[in-house]
Design a protein around this motif. Structure first.
Motif, PDB file in Angstrom:
ATOM      1  N   ASP A  57      30.104  41.515  35.645  1.00  0.00           N
ATOM      2  CA  ASP A  57      29.261  42.321  36.529  1.00  0.00           C
ATOM      3  C   ASP A  57      30.010  42.654  37.819  1.00  0.00           C
ATOM      4  OD1 ASP A  57      29.256  39.943  37.936  1.00  0.00           O
ATOM      5  OD2 ASP A  57      27.178  39.461  37.489  1.00  0.00           O
ATOM      6  N   ASP A  58      29.366  43.383  38.695  1.00  0.00           N
ATOM      7  CA  ASP A  58      29.997  43.797  39.951  1.00  0.00           C
ATOM      8  C   ASP A  58      30.386  42.591  40.812  1.00  0.00           C
ATOM      9  OD1 ASP A  58      29.785  46.458  39.265  1.00  0.00           O
ATOM     10  OD2 ASP A  58      27.888  46.746  40.331  1.00  0.00           O
ATOM     11  N   ARG A  59      29.590  41.549  40.767  1.00  0.00           N
ATOM     12  CA  ARG A  59      29.904  40.355  41.564  1.00  0.00           C
ATOM     13  C   ARG A  59      31.224  39.754  41.117  1.00  0.00           C
ATOM     14  NH1 ARG A  59      26.767  34.635  41.932  1.00  0.00           N
ATOM     15  NH2 ARG A  59      28.202  33.716  43.414  1.00  0.00           N
ATOM     16  N   PHE A  60      31.472  39.738  39.808  1.00  0.00           N
ATOM     17  CA  PHE A  60      32.733  39.217  39.281  1.00  0.00           C
ATOM     18  C   PHE A  60      33.900  40.037  39.831  1.00  0.00           C
ATOM     19  CE2 PHE A  60      36.129  39.246  36.069  1.00  0.00           C
ATOM     20  CZ  PHE A  60      36.402  37.895  35.986  1.00  0.00           C
ATOM     21  N   ALA A  61      33.777  41.360  39.789  1.00  0.00           N
ATOM     22  CA  ALA A  61      34.835  42.240  40.306  1.00  0.00           C
ATOM     23  C   ALA A  61      35.050  41.979  41.801  1.00  0.00           C
ATOM     24  CB  ALA A  61      34.481  43.700  40.060  1.00  0.00           C
ATOM     25  N   ASP A  62      33.974  41.784  42.551  1.00  0.00           N
ATOM     26  CA  ASP A  62      34.089  41.484  43.980  1.00  0.00           C
ATOM     27  C   ASP A  62      34.797  40.146  44.202  1.00  0.00           C
ATOM     28  OD1 ASP A  62      32.754  43.856  44.513  1.00  0.00           O
ATOM     29  OD2 ASP A  62      30.810  42.864  44.873  1.00  0.00           O
ATOM     30  N   ILE A  64      36.999  38.699  42.200  1.00  0.00           N
ATOM     31  CA  ILE A  64      38.426  38.881  41.894  1.00  0.00           C
ATOM     32  C   ILE A  64      39.122  39.586  43.054  1.00  0.00           C
ATOM     33  CG2 ILE A  64      40.078  40.043  40.362  1.00  0.00           C
ATOM     34  CD1 ILE A  64      38.767  37.546  39.160  1.00  0.00           C
ATOM     35  N   ALA A  65      38.522  40.626  43.583  1.00  0.00           N
ATOM     36  CA  ALA A  65      39.108  41.355  44.710  1.00  0.00           C
ATOM     37  C   ALA A  65      39.279  40.433  45.916  1.00  0.00           C
ATOM     38  CB  ALA A  65      38.247  42.559  45.063  1.00  0.00           C
ATOM     39  N   ALA A  66      38.301  39.590  46.170  1.00  0.00           N
ATOM     40  CA  ALA A  66      38.396  38.657  47.296  1.00  0.00           C
ATOM     41  C   ALA A  66      39.508  37.642  47.068  1.00  0.00           C
ATOM     42  CB  ALA A  66      37.046  37.948  47.502  1.00  0.00           C
ATOM     43  N   ALA A  67      39.655  37.150  45.843  1.00  0.00           N
ATOM     44  CA  ALA A  67      40.714  36.192  45.544  1.00  0.00           C
ATOM     45  C   ALA A  67      42.089  36.825  45.710  1.00  0.00           C
ATOM     46  CB  ALA A  67      40.542  35.648  44.124  1.00  0.00           C
ATOM     47  N   VAL A  68      42.260  38.046  45.239  1.00  0.00           N
ATOM     48  CA  VAL A  68      43.534  38.755  45.387  1.00  0.00           C
ATOM     49  C   VAL A  68      43.828  38.990  46.866  1.00  0.00           C
ATOM     50  CG1 VAL A  68      44.736  40.933  44.952  1.00  0.00           C
ATOM     51  CG2 VAL A  68      43.511  39.789  43.094  1.00  0.00           C
ATOM     52  N   ALA A  69      42.822  39.394  47.640  1.00  0.00           N
ATOM     53  CA  ALA A  69      43.009  39.621  49.073  1.00  0.00           C
ATOM     54  C   ALA A  69      43.426  38.335  49.774  1.00  0.00           C
ATOM     55  CB  ALA A  69      41.726  40.181  49.694  1.00  0.00           C
TER      56      ALA A  69
END
Length: 82
Positions: A57-62, A64-69
């Motif tokens: 879901d969108d939360r998962f994508a968010d 992942i983006a936070a972890a990469v950042a």
């Protein structure tokens, strides 16, 4: 095959497995492991394993983006050397 035999004859054990045999390893007359040929994994295997699992879901994508950042802020671009 006992664990001691397997240890002493490891190369022969791998030869047998490479030729398709599955070998049971015992310790004290009790089976403790089965060693067999490795199975090649394919994209079809991955699709079958993931069948029926809901898409992220969108939360998962968010997340992942936070972890990469976070990685980028601490160590630079994590994908630069990939």
């Amino acid at each position: 095959m006992t664990a001691t035999e397997a240890s002493r004859n490891f190369s022969d054990l791998l030869d047998a497995i490479e030729h398709g045999e599955t070998v049971t390893i015992t310790r004290g007359n009790h089976p403790v492991a089965e060693i067999g040929p490795a199975r090649r994994r394919t994209g079809a295997d991955l699709r079958a394993a993931l069948a029926g699992i809901p898409e992220p879901d969108d939360r998962f994508a968010d997340d992942i983006a936070a972890a990469v950042a976070l990685l980028e802020s601490q160590h630079g671009d994590p994908w630069a050397d990939a």
